[in-house]
Design an enzyme around this catalytic site. Structure first.
Site, PDB file in Angstrom:
ATOM      1  CD1 TRP A  71      -2.821   1.598   0.544  1.00 38.23           C
ATOM      2  CD2 TRP A  71      -1.513   2.363   2.199  1.00 38.23           C
ATOM      3  NE1 TRP A  71      -3.284   2.840   0.903  1.00 38.23           N
ATOM      4  CE2 TRP A  71      -2.509   3.333   1.916  1.00 38.23           C
ATOM      5  CE3 TRP A  71      -0.584   2.616   3.206  1.00 38.23           C
ATOM      6  CZ2 TRP A  71      -2.590   4.534   2.605  1.00 38.23           C
ATOM      7  CZ3 TRP A  71      -0.666   3.821   3.901  1.00 38.23           C
ATOM      8  CH2 TRP A  71      -1.656   4.762   3.588  1.00 38.23           C
ATOM      9  N   GLY A 103      16.130  -7.162   2.676  1.00 38.63           N
ATOM     10  CA  GLY A 103      16.551  -7.837   3.901  1.00 38.63           C
ATOM     11  C   GLY A 103      16.300  -6.974   5.117  1.00 38.63           C
ATOM     12  N   GLY A 104      17.355  -6.794   5.919  1.00 40.21           N
ATOM     13  CA  GLY A 104      17.217  -6.067   7.174  1.00 40.21           C
ATOM     14  C   GLY A 104      17.006  -7.022   8.334  1.00 40.21           C
ATOM     15  CD  GLU A 146      20.854  -6.515   9.312  1.00 40.82           C
ATOM     16  OE1 GLU A 146      20.598  -6.631  10.533  1.00 40.82           O
ATOM     17  OE2 GLU A 146      20.727  -5.445   8.719  1.00 40.82           O
ATOM     18  CE1 TYR A 147      24.762  -8.387  10.048  1.00 44.29           C
ATOM     19  CE2 TYR A 147      23.831  -9.374  12.035  1.00 44.29           C
ATOM     20  CZ  TYR A 147      24.227  -8.249  11.323  1.00 44.29           C
ATOM     21  OH  TYR A 147      24.092  -7.007  11.855  1.00 44.29           O
ATOM     22  CG  MET A 209      25.036  -1.895   8.778  1.00 41.75           C
ATOM     23  SD  MET A 209      23.573  -2.956   8.887  1.00 41.75           S
ATOM     24  CE  MET A 209      24.322  -4.583   8.855  1.00 41.75           C
ATOM     25  CE1 TYR A 211      23.556   0.603  11.853  1.00 42.43           C
ATOM     26  CE2 TYR A 211      25.012   2.260  10.899  1.00 42.43           C
ATOM     27  CZ  TYR A 211      24.025   1.305  10.751  1.00 42.43           C
ATOM     28  OH  TYR A 211      23.511   1.036   9.503  1.00 42.43           O
ATOM     29  CD1 TRP A 362      19.014   3.159  11.193  1.00 43.73           C
ATOM     30  CD2 TRP A 362      18.868   2.360   9.108  1.00 43.73           C
ATOM     31  NE1 TRP A 362      17.756   2.663  11.042  1.00 43.73           N
ATOM     32  CE2 TRP A 362      17.636   2.166   9.779  1.00 43.73           C
ATOM     33  CE3 TRP A 362      18.994   1.955   7.794  1.00 43.73           C
ATOM     34  CZ2 TRP A 362      16.536   1.556   9.150  1.00 43.73           C
ATOM     35  CZ3 TRP A 362      17.910   1.350   7.184  1.00 43.73           C
ATOM     36  CH2 TRP A 362      16.703   1.151   7.857  1.00 43.73           C
TER      37      TRP A 362
END
Length: 489
Positions: A71, A103-104, A146-147, A209, A211, A362
């Site tokens: 949506w 992903g994520g 990940e990962y 990444m 962090y 990010w």
């Protein structure tokens, strides 16, 4: 400027920021936030980033790339056309590169492990990805698994990840697109998950990444993205800093010129056990209180932190570190480590001195985009200006005489009234299931005046956070009073 994409012809980075790259991730669920935290695609300044990455697409059980919020992201069924609007930002800056991340964290790892395990399933994923990217005008794909080998993966993922990247590279480069990946900064993940020399051969750019190195999963305060180790660090904590991560990736075989150094535009927060100790390694067994916009315990956007500072929170610059932290005993004893203008300048100088490609953040929607604490998007702009040594200038825009290839003579579609709520769908888009936080519903308006609802499962170890519209750590969600009573102890 470092030539990152020698094979990509017209995409050889004719960028407005000519001395380095500024990669900006965009968390698309920010459109669901309330008040001054709401951030939609048109809130993005297309002149401050060289690369904009849309987060996230996912992976279907048919091994095809999958749109996670139809949506919001597609035009079908009276949707909001997010993908197309995102890529339309290139009309304001023709040097802008747009990338779709797949992903994520919330997607988990197991289904990517299964997809990468055979040439046939990899081909399904690659072909469907290229088709989706071309359909909406993206310039590349960001692989954010990940990962590999972790979180339900398999030992052979390390090799299969390279095979997947090889297939993606061939298909994307053949279509004038680029391939990037978001990668871990943690040694304990890097070692089992990544064949770094193999990745270096296949990837155009690596977004490190650097962090979430510490957070409320620790029972003591620390900096989540320290440039160097704290003097009191011992054991594995000695690895949890940006300098170690950058050097380790280079030592393992990734060219510095392909690495972007990730900086968080948010803080990781704790609740101090008491007010007697407010420094590093202070006892803090609980996450910090949720903010008014991100609404997630243990996490505050930089925009929320700077508003807290305006409200009197105490800022400390410990001489042992290069980053600040902030606390307030009057506001539920909150303590947050974060980055400010001075610390991101230090990190950008570090990246430049070490020959990195540039910086990455990010994510763009938690910078001070309203300009309440200074100029708009100050952290991103500071990094760009520090790394490049020059002020940001707007990128080129198309000539007024240039025909618009997207121009259409068709009449706009008249959207019918929003359907009345149902037991699953209160409104179009993402909807919580009050009785089960292990999933949520994706609701889209159909042509018959009702909703179509699709069940979306949260990855193992996560629950749906109805305040933030994401699947989040289960311990974080269970720290929110009254949320998920059937799924939290």
């Amino acid at each position: 400027m470092k030539l990152l994409l020698p094979l990509l012809g017209c995409l050889a980075l004719s960028l407005s920021l000519t001395e380095g790259v500024m990669v900006c991730y965009y968390g698309s669920w920010a459109v669901y936030r309330q008040g001054d935290g709401k951030f939609d695609i048109e809130d993005i300044d297309p002149n401050i980033c060289t690369h904009l990455i849309f987060g996230f697409a996912g992976l279907g059980y048919d091994n095809k790339i999958r749109v996670l919020d139809p949506w919001n992201e597609l035009c079908d069924n009276y949707g909001k056309c997010g993908y197309d609007r995102f890529n339309a930002l290139k009309k304001k800056n023709t040097n802008l590169v747009t990338i779709l991340a797949v992903g994520g964290w919330n997607e988990g790892s197991a289904k990517y492990s299964k997809m990468a395990a055979s040439a046939a399933t990899r081909k399904i994923f690659v072909d469907s990805s290229v088709e989706l990217l071309k359909e909406h005008g993206f310039d590349g794909l960001d692989m954010d698994w990940e990962y590999p080998t972790q979180r339900g993966g398999a030992p052979e993922d390390k090799e299969n990840f390279i095979l997947l990247l090889k297939d993606l590279k061939e298909a994307l480069h053949a279509n004038g697109m680029m391939l990037t990946a978001a990668v871990s900064a943690g040694k304990l993940t890097i070692d089992p998950a990544y064949d770094v020399p193999g990745m270096a051969q296949q990837l155009d750019m690596v977004n490190l990444m650097a962090y979430d190195l510490h957070g409320a999963w620790d029972t003591y305060t620390h900096h989540q993205s320290g440039l160097y180790a704290h003097p009191d660090d011992t054991g594995d904590n000695l690895y949890l800093n940006q300098d170690f991560a950058v050097r380790y990736w280079i030592e393992k075989g990734m060219p510095a010129s392909k690495i972007t150094q990730g900086v968080p535009l948010y803080g990781r927060c704790w609740t101090l056990k008491n007010g007697d100790n407010t420094g590093y390694y202070a006892p803090a067994p609980q996450p910090g209180m949720a903010g008014p916009y991100t609404r997630t315990p243990g996490f505050l956007g930089y925009n929320e932190i700077c508003e807290g500072i305006l409200d009197g929170w105490t800022v400390v610059n410990d001489p042992a570190m290069h980053e600040p932290y902030v606390y307030s005993l009057e506001h539920n004893r909150i303590w947050c480590s974060y980055d400010d203008q001075d610390s991101v300048k230090t990190k950008a100088n570090y990246a430049k001195e070490h020959g990195l490609a540039g910086m990455m953040v990010w994510s763009i929607e938690t910078d001070d985009f309203k300009g309440k604490c200074g100029r708009t998007f100050n952290l991103i702009k500071t990094m760009v200006e520090t790394f490049t040594g020059s002020e940001i200038t707007p990128g080129p825009t198309p000539s007024p005489t240039t025909p618009d290839p997207d121009a259409t003579t068709t009449k706009p579609v008249t959207k019918p009234p929003t359907p009345p709520p149902t037991d699953k769908c209160k409104a179009p888009g993402i909807n919580a299931d009050p009785g089960n936080c292990h999933h949520y519903y994706l609701c889209s308006q159909n042509t018959e005046g009702g909703y179509d609802a699709v069940v979306e499962e949260c990855a193992p170890g996560t629950l749906f956070n109805a305040n933030a519209y994401i699947c989040d750590w289960d311990h974080v969600v269970c720290a929110i009073p009254g949320m998920c009573p059937n799924d939290c102890p």
